[in-house]
Structure formats: C-alpha cells, structure tokens
Write an enzyme that holds these catalytic residues in place. Structure first.
Site, short mmCIF file in Angstrom:
data_model
loop_
_atom_site.label_atom_id
_atom_site.label_comp_id
_atom_site.label_asym_id
_atom_site.label_seq_id
_atom_site.Cartn_x
_atom_site.Cartn_y
_atom_site.Cartn_z
N CYS A 287 0.80 -1.23 0.00
CA CYS A 287 0.00 0.00 0.00
C CYS A 287 0.84 1.28 0.00
O CYS A 287 0.52 2.23 -0.72
CB CYS A 287 -0.98 -0.01 1.17
SG CYS A 287 -0.23 -0.03 2.82
N HIS A 345 -2.84 1.38 6.87
CA HIS A 345 -3.07 1.40 5.43
C HIS A 345 -2.72 2.79 4.95
O HIS A 345 -2.97 3.79 5.64
CB HIS A 345 -4.51 1.05 5.09
CG HIS A 345 -4.79 1.03 3.62
ND1 HIS A 345 -4.01 0.32 2.73
CD2 HIS A 345 -5.73 1.66 2.87
CE1 HIS A 345 -4.49 0.49 1.51
NE2 HIS A 345 -5.52 1.31 1.57
N ASP A 368 -7.15 5.97 -3.60
CA ASP A 368 -6.44 4.80 -3.07
C ASP A 368 -6.13 3.82 -4.21
O ASP A 368 -7.02 3.14 -4.71
CB ASP A 368 -7.30 4.11 -2.01
CG ASP A 368 -6.57 2.97 -1.31
OD1 ASP A 368 -5.43 2.67 -1.69
OD2 ASP A 368 -7.14 2.40 -0.36
#
Length: 704
Positions: A287, A345, A368
C-alpha cells in the site's frame, strides 16, 4: 539545457520574403515563472492559464507585420486550434487560447510571443506549429513541443490551493515521510523524485497507455482537463490489475522474482523500471508503495497531493461496517474472518474542487490505488471527498462507504472454545484510531483524524507515539455467566519500545473488584503479524495459575528473551500479544491485546562535508553498523543504495561479525538532479532470512 532550436519548415506556397530560422522556448525564464524548474530536460513545461514566452528569430529578411500575419496552431492528438498572433497591451485571457505581442517585444529580426492556454486545458504533451501568411501565400514551421500541467497557483484552476506553504509541500517538495507499523519508530522517508530525469515523461506515458486513451483518444484528451477524471485514471494505472499499470502487488510469500516492497525508498526507480520494460509491471508493491508512486504522478501533473496513513484500517469485505476478530481461550488470534483490520493502510489525498458534486465537497479527496476491492468493475478507489466520509454521505462518488468503513467500522472481538462462543465485546474506537500525514515543512506527523471522524477515538498524543498507538487496544473482552457484571479488570502493557536483540518486557495488571478471592489462569501468547493480515503461529506462550484477594491489584511481569524470538523477528516486524485471564470457579474470561513494532539496531550514515551537496560534484558517504548483539553474526552484509546518488547496490561483507565489531562501507555519491535524495542502508546476516536493520539518510541537493 538548450531550448533554442532550428525550426523545421513543413510546407509553403508563394513567395514570402521573411523566413523563420530559430525558435527559443525561453525555458529558464518560463520554468521559473511557472514553478516547473527541474521537471524536464527535454521539454518546455508550463502551467495552464498562465502565459509563457516564445521568441521567434527570422532570417536576414526582417519580418513585416503589415505584410505577413503570424498564426500559431496548437495540436493535441488529431485535434488542433489556430491562434492568430495579435499586437496588444491587454493581459491574456485565461479562458481561451491567445497569443500576443506586447509593445517592445518586436525587434528587427525577432519577436517575442506570449502564449496563454485556457485555465481548464487538458494535461498533455502539445505540438506547436507556426504559420506565416499573406493574402497570396503561406509557410508552416514545426516549432516543437511543450507540456501543459495543472496550475494550483491560479485561482480559477480546479486544483487551486490557497497557501504558498501548501503548494511548496504538496506540489514542489520531492520528499515525504511515511508512517507505518504501530508507532513513530516505524516512520520512514520517501523520495517522490519528480525532478529525476525521465520521471515527467514516464507520467505522460502513463496517461498515453491507459485503457481510456486506447478506447477513445480524443475523448481522453478532452477529459484530461478535469482533475477528478485524471486522478481516477491514474489511480487505476498505478496498479497493474486491469491495464498496463506500474506495479504488481504481493503481500505474502517470496519476492525473489522482484523487489521486496520494503526495499523501495523512492518513486523514480520504479517509474524508470516501468518505462524501460515497455510498460511491464514492476514487482512488487504494497500500500505505501502504491500510494507514494501515485503521489509522485499527481504532484508532477500539478495536483496537490499528500500521502496519508490510517492506523487500524478496516477492510470490510461484505460492506456491513463491522469487522469480526476471533481468539482462542489461550489468547491466540484465529484466522476465521474474511474481514480484517490492517495495522496501517496508506492512501493519498488530492486537493481539488468537485464541480460534479458541489462546493461543499471541495478540498481533500481520498484516492487509493492499492488493489483491494473493485469499484465499477475496476481496481480503483476515489476520488472520495474526505468531508463526505465525515458527514456519512455514502451516496457521494466515489467509494465513500468503503473509505468510511476503513476509518470507522466497529470491531466485534469474540473468544471461542472450539466452535462455541464464550466471550464477546464490541470495540467502536480502535478502527481509524489515528489518521496522519507529514506536516508542512516538518517531518512530524499531522493528525487528520478529526477531518474523517465526527467523534474522535481516544488516542495518545501524536507527539509521543507510545505503544498503544496503532494497536488493537487493551480494552478487555469479558464473559460473565448469568449476565452478572464481571468482578475483574484486566489490562496489558508493553514496557518501552522493544528493540531487536533485547528482551521484550510486558506487564499484565489484574484488579479484583469483587468481595471474593479468586483463582485465575493466565494465558499469554505472542505471534508475529503481517500488517495486513491475521497473525501467524505463536512463537512464545506462557501459562500460570495465580490467586488474587478482594480489592487486590495484581501485577504480573513477563519477559521474552532474544533467544526465544531471534529466529522469527527482525526490525520493523509487528508482534501481536494477547492475554486471556480465566476465573477457574466462575469461568469468566477476560481478553486484553496489544500490538507493537520491533525497532532496529542503528546503521550510521555520514556524508563528508555535511548533508547539503551540489549537483554533479562527488562526495563521500561513510556507512557503518556495529554488532550490538551478544553473539557472533555469520555472513554479515551491509548494503548501500540511493536513487539519484548511486548506480546500483554497493555491499560490504564479513564472514564473521563479532559482538561489538563494526562493518563499514565507503561509497562515492554524485547527484544527477536537484532536490531531496535518500541514501538507504540495510544490514542482514545469514542467521536470519530477514533484513535486521534498515536506515535512511536525507541529502539536500542544490543546482551547481
């Protein structure tokens, strides 16, 4: 960098006395005026809605404006627009293409033309052509190319951000800090690298190979004026799930056929590899890598962006806004849920106006690029207005409910005895416990939790980043037969910040609030945990029986020596510790948990002459590691690398590294571009399959 070039005559008719010989794109002056200095050595780079200068130099015959007309033509793909060059004293209109010659800009054999694009022009590489025309004839010249970017300095641009400090941090800065793990010791720097050679061109290539461009080139060019569209396309292109994207993700298993995500320290190396492999995906990302590369591309294109970390981020697969976690009666976390809570995250916030939604949704938007769940059949997420998350406007595009669950889902913690549930507790605070980004002008974290959540969870002061930060918390889960209120309170704490090579010390505190003595069984359990999944098998357990008197506060100290974990843990690893206290008579059970990161032994990096250097000048860096362990390390390797400073990896090796002994490596660094660069050093040895320590060193590079 020479942007003065001989023009290429394309075609012409008739007899025109004056001929164009050279064009000067005035790169230095334009780049300074447009805040694009250093973005490219190949192209003129300017921002939309702001005039830029081009000087036309003619042959020995003087250009006569009364006899010959100049017309510029701007090409984007197969579309073009003619722009008559006008004599004027008026400022350029930022809502349409214009080309003006101001008084004093006309000379015997040259003329300076001020060209202005519309404020909502498409972000792309344009071609510029000049026509010299009379009533009877016309000649055309190919002048060259220029890149047009968004303009966050211009109020009418949808990406305008008001403060200069914000523009410096979220557009021009090529350096960032990523917050990872469970506390500040796991923060790490990142080089966004937008001034590295070829990075801007890689970002333009990314747009040219998108599925949207392949499907309909003209429609794609037109829609690139909109930052909402741009961010959505780029978000999908950073991961390679649906297209010719940049990165392939991998979260488990071997990384031998690529690069372990923890080894990346900047975006430029990733973008260079992607371009040089003919747009084959780079292996591997997780991530923070996906988000950092996305942030680089957005900053290059002129959209203010920042990398944001959510600690305890929920992945709600079924969309019910509830996460279930399961534990055994001895405190071992069980892999029984499709939902999960990641220790952290990382995604990106991009700043833009939302003309598609209304002014109340302007500002920061979550984008994202980590491929988790498909949205409209594609692995992309956002742009989702942060304010929509805070106000629970789940109908606001894009992906608001998914982002909301990430920061504010509830967690149900369940104790199982076999398949039978024997304890349950609802945790409404731990998810999204802390949301942060790098502060403007500082490496310290800025707390953004309140911008996402109306009701802030109880959290530690952001400056302290104690062991609770990012953990699952120590709120006990309890079960009490017959619904009677439990008579025990249980908490679990970690002493200090555990470091690899030292004992892990922890404390279980039990308070007996009842009027009866109790016989208790304590089950304490430690597991290695990946940040994005459930823990692995336990590497350490403790079981004991204790008695506690009415009103007594019992403190139980425990220690895990290095010999119990050194084959399992390395620096930055996350550990899940859980304690279950079982009342033998009443069968009440109490669960408390903590998660923490192991800190690393330090690697020392020193630059001869200081940390500020000039481009193209050679400097020496001294890198060293001292064995602070009590045992000899076999096959010690110290590795040094740094994009924009070093070519490849440089290694020092020692067969045996005795306790207290030093391994060191001297390297010569030469910066190829201005900006902030990072030297990264890692230490490993053959007794462990993992990197034991990783350190970064920031180097400021100025133009010579």
């Amino acid at each position: 960098m020479d942007f003065t070039q001989q023009t290429k005559h394309i075609w012409g008719t008739g007899n025109i006395q004056c001929q164009l010989k050279f064009v000067n794109f005035e790169a230095h002056e334009n780049h300074n005026a447009h805040e694009t200095e250093g973005l490219s050595k190949k192209h003129l780079v300017v921002r939309r809605g702001k005039p830029f200068k081009v000087t036309l130099m003619f042959s020995t015959q003087t250009w006569n404006p009364y006899r010959e007309r100049l017309v510029l033509e701007v090409w984007l793909g197969t579309r073009s627009e003619r722009i008559p060059v006008q004599f004027s004293e008026e400022r350029c209109n930022p809502y349409s293409w214009s080309a003006k010659i101001y008084p004093g800009d006309l000379h015997p054999q040259s003329v300076m033309v001020h060209i202005c694009s519309p404020v909502q022009s498409s972000v792309a590489l344009y071609r510029l052509v000049l026509h010299t025309e009379t009533r009877q004839s016309r000649r055309s010249y190919r002048l060259g190319e220029f890149v047009l970017l968004c303009n966050p300095w211009l109020k009418d641009d949808p990406v305008y951000i008001p403060l200069d400090a914000q523009r410096q941090e979220y557009i021009k800065s090529d350096y960032g800090v990523l917050y990872m793990g469970t506390h500040q010791n796991n923060s790490r720097p990142w080089s966004f690298g937008q001034y590295e050679p070829g990075v801007l061109e890689a970002c333009l290539t990314l747009l040219e190979v998108s599925p949207q461009h392949f499907r309909d080139e003209n429609k794609d060019y037109i829609r690139r004026a909109d930052p909402v569209y741009l961010s959505r396309v780029i978000c999908a292109m950073v991961n390679s799930e649906d297209d010719l994207g940049i990165l392939t993700g991998r979260w488990h298993g071997s990384y031998k056929d690529g690069v372990n995500p923890t080894e990346w320290s900047g975006s430029a190396d990733i973008l260079h590899r992607w371009v040089s492999s003919n747009c084959s995906p780079v292996r591997y990302g997780q991530c923070w890598v996906f988000a950092s590369v996305l942030c680089t591309v957005m900053r290059v294109l002129g959209i203010p962006s920042r990398v944001v970390t959510v600690f305890n981020a929920a992945h709600d697969g079924n969309g019910d806004l509830t996460i279930h976690e399961y534990y055994s009666t001895t405190g071992e976390k069980l892999n029984k849920s499709k939902d999960s809570v990641w220790n952290f995250h990382v995604w990106v916030e991009c700043w833009m106006r939302r003309g598609d939604l209304g002014a109340e949704f302007d500002g920061w938007q979550v984008v994202d690029p980590t491929p988790q769940e498909k949205s409209a059949g594609i692995y992309w997420c956002g742009p989702c207005p942060v304010v929509a998350v805070r106000q629970h406007c789940f109908g606001a595009p894009y992906d608001t409910s998914f982002v909301y669950a990430s920061v504010d889902a509830d967690v149900v913690k369940v104790i199982l005895q076999g398949q039978k549930e024997v304890g349950r507790e609802m945790d409404t605070e731990s998810v999204g416990q802390l949301i942060c980004t790098k502060s403007i002008g500082s490496d310290a974290p800025e707390n953004l939790t309140g911008t996402y959540k109306r009701k802030k969870a109880k959290q530690p002061a952001i400056t302290s980043w104690g062991p609770m930060c990012g953990s699952t918390g120590a709120t006990p889960i309890c079960s009490s037969p017959g619904g009677m209120p439990p008579g025990l309170e249980v908490s679990l704490s970690i002493d200090g910040v555990p470091s690899v090579g030292e004992s892990i010390s922890m404390c279980v505190t039990v308070t007996n609030q009842s009027s009866s003595p109790r016989l208790l069984k304590e089950h304490l359990n430690a597991q290695l945990k990946e940040f994005n999944s459930n823990p692995e098998q336990s590497f350490w357990k403790s079981h004991k029986e204790v008695r506690i008197q009415p009103g007594e506060v019992l403190t139980l100290h425990h220690s895990i020596p290095p010999s119990e974990y050194e084959s399992v843990l390395a620096g930055d690893d996350i550990v899940n510790v859980a304690v279950v206290i079982n009342d033998v008579r009443t069968e009440e059970r109490f669960l408390a948990t903590q998660e923490f990161s192991m800190s690393s032994p330090q690697i020392t990096i020193e630059i001869e002459g200081g940390d500020s250097i000039q481009m193209n000048e050679q400097h020496t860096a001294q890198v060293s590691f001292i064995n602070t362990f009590t045992k000899t390390l076999d096959g010690a390797v110290l590795t040094v690398e740094g994009s924009g400073l070093l070519q490849g990896k440089h290694k020092a090796r020692m067969v045996l590294l005795q306790p207290g002994e030093k391994i060191e490596k001297t390297v010569a660094i030469v910066a190829t571009s201005a900006g902030t660069k990072l030297l990264m050093a890692t230490f490993s040895h053959s007794n462990s399959t993992k990197v034991i320590s990783r350190s970064f060193h920031k180097v400021s590079v100025t133009a010579a």
